[in-house]
Design an enzyme around this catalytic site. Sequence first.
Site, PDB file in Angstrom:
ATOM      1  N   HIS A   1      -5.583  -7.497  13.364  1.00  8.59           N
ATOM      2  CA  HIS A   1      -4.325  -6.737  13.308  1.00  8.59           C
ATOM      3  C   HIS A   1      -3.873  -6.416  14.726  1.00  8.59           C
ATOM      4  CE1 HIS A   1      -1.253  -4.428  11.283  1.00  8.59           C
ATOM      5  NE2 HIS A   1      -1.497  -3.388  12.053  1.00  8.59           N
TER       6      HIS A   1
ATOM      7  N   ARG B   1     -10.292   0.003  15.353  1.00 16.86           N
ATOM      8  CA  ARG B   1     -10.255   0.713  14.080  1.00 16.86           C
ATOM      9  C   ARG B   1     -11.362   0.094  13.224  1.00 16.86           C
ATOM     10  NH1 ARG B   1      -4.465   1.061  11.099  1.00 16.86           N
ATOM     11  NH2 ARG B   1      -4.876  -1.153  10.876  1.00 16.86           N
TER      12      ARG B   1
ATOM     13  N   LYS C   1       0.842  -1.201   0.000  1.00 13.91           N
ATOM     14  CA  LYS C   1       0.000   0.000   0.000  1.00 13.91           C
ATOM     15  C   LYS C   1       0.878   1.252   0.000  1.00 13.91           C
ATOM     16  CE  LYS C   1      -0.425  -0.074   5.052  1.00 13.91           C
ATOM     17  NZ  LYS C   1      -1.352  -0.094   6.202  1.00 13.91           N
TER      18      LYS C   1
ATOM     19  N   ARG D   1       1.539 -11.295   7.055  1.00 13.92           N
ATOM     20  CA  ARG D   1       1.507 -10.044   6.295  1.00 13.92           C
ATOM     21  C   ARG D   1       2.786  -9.258   6.566  1.00 13.92           C
ATOM     22  NH1 ARG D   1      -3.448  -9.910   8.962  1.00 13.92           N
ATOM     23  NH2 ARG D   1      -2.792  -8.063  10.115  1.00 13.92           N
TER      24      ARG D   1
ATOM     25  N   TYR E   1      14.003  31.634   4.884  1.00 11.34           N
ATOM     26  CA  TYR E   1      12.807  32.340   5.340  1.00 11.34           C
ATOM     27  C   TYR E   1      12.798  32.500   6.855  1.00 11.34           C
ATOM     28  CZ  TYR E   1      10.770  31.502   0.699  1.00 11.34           C
ATOM     29  OH  TYR E   1      10.526  31.492  -0.645  1.00 11.34           O
TER      30      TYR E   1
ATOM     31  N   ASP F   1      11.615  23.843  -2.323  1.00 10.03           N
ATOM     32  CA  ASP F   1      12.419  23.143  -3.329  1.00 10.03           C
ATOM     33  C   ASP F   1      13.909  23.089  -3.017  1.00 10.03           C
ATOM     34  OD1 ASP F   1      10.018  23.191  -5.036  1.00 10.03           O
ATOM     35  OD2 ASP F   1      10.490  25.325  -5.252  1.00 10.03           O
TER      36      ASP F   1
END
Length: 396
Positions: free
Chosen positions: A172, A137, A39, A230, A274, A324
């Site tokens: 889980h 959950r 995921k 898993r 900044y 950036d």
Amino acid sequence: MKEILRRTWAEIDLNALANNFRLVRQAANPQAKVCCVVKADGYGHGALRLTRELQALGAGWFAVSNLEEALQLRLAGVRTPVLVLGFTPPEEAKSLADENISQCVYSPRYAQALSQQARQAGVQVKIHAKIDTGMSRLGFYFQDIARDQNAIAQVKAACTLPGLIPEGIFTHFAVSDEGPAGDAFTMRQFGCFKEMVEALEREGLRFPLRHCANSAALFDYPLSHMDMVRAGVVLYGLSPSSQMRAAPALKPVLSLRSVVSHVKTVQPGATLSYGRKYTADREMLIATVPVGYADGYPRLLAQGGAQVLIRGQRCPVLGRICMDQLMADVTPLGQVPIGERVTLIGRDGEEEITAGEVAGWEGTIHYEVVCALSKRVPRVYLKNGKTDSIYNQLLP
């Protein structure tokens, strides 16, 4: 490497991935399938390239968060079974069935809605019943065996609805990565899960796949392996925690690199970036590096004492990190040429900055650090030290 990538890029070491998968396979019960959790774009590493590699290594299943991630794999030709761990709108029942994608079912209401949509579409959807044994959950609530007996009937009813095929059941663990401190609660969760499974079997409902071992439990709780494990963060060379008792010899898969784009000498009293939060107290040599929070290198890191590696030496990041760019003190290095490699995560010579160390500067966890890398950072896949392929989401 193509010149267009010589700004900021992530290197993904496929040999390290293979090492980590072998450790998972060796630790898992020989009869248990290995489900690789890919995921969040493979935890920021690039799910498509990694699934190809993991398929070749012997992955039995893949797990994703949502239907879009599952469809991405299918559209790329991945035919290995895929499980959606989270919510899919019930009206997408036909997509689930047509693409042979298994769906987590976690409540009577959701099961009924999915069943209704499957019947209307004339399809059958494979489901894995999620049992909430302690995460609070998703899942049928079953955190106390004596108190929550009604959950057994709820799961049975959900798994016998028309249009749904009960393929798996899972839970889980919440604290399996906390070593001895997590033993009591993890064993309580496992006990609840086993009771649910056994109660359903007494009712004549059996599941081909029972699974509850996540990355930490895979190594620290071998009794929990059952039919499938898993493997998530361990595949990427990141330990679930430092408290694990049987922590494997994982190899980090991802390194984050950039280059020096500019070098200048600043005089005492000069302020940087900044907000003018850093003031030079002496003459300094400052390197500008073209990476920032738009690449997934958060602005907050500078407040935590972030450093980068240049020529195998740690160089402090000074002033606020920009969208950036960032600035680093390279005074001890002397003159640094434009294009000199900068390591933000990874090894350079004898020095290494781990994702965990970066997480410490930010006050978060290494999961978030790697998942946060943005789509404008190309992933360069390495095998045997050479470029194998490049995944650049801005230049498909």
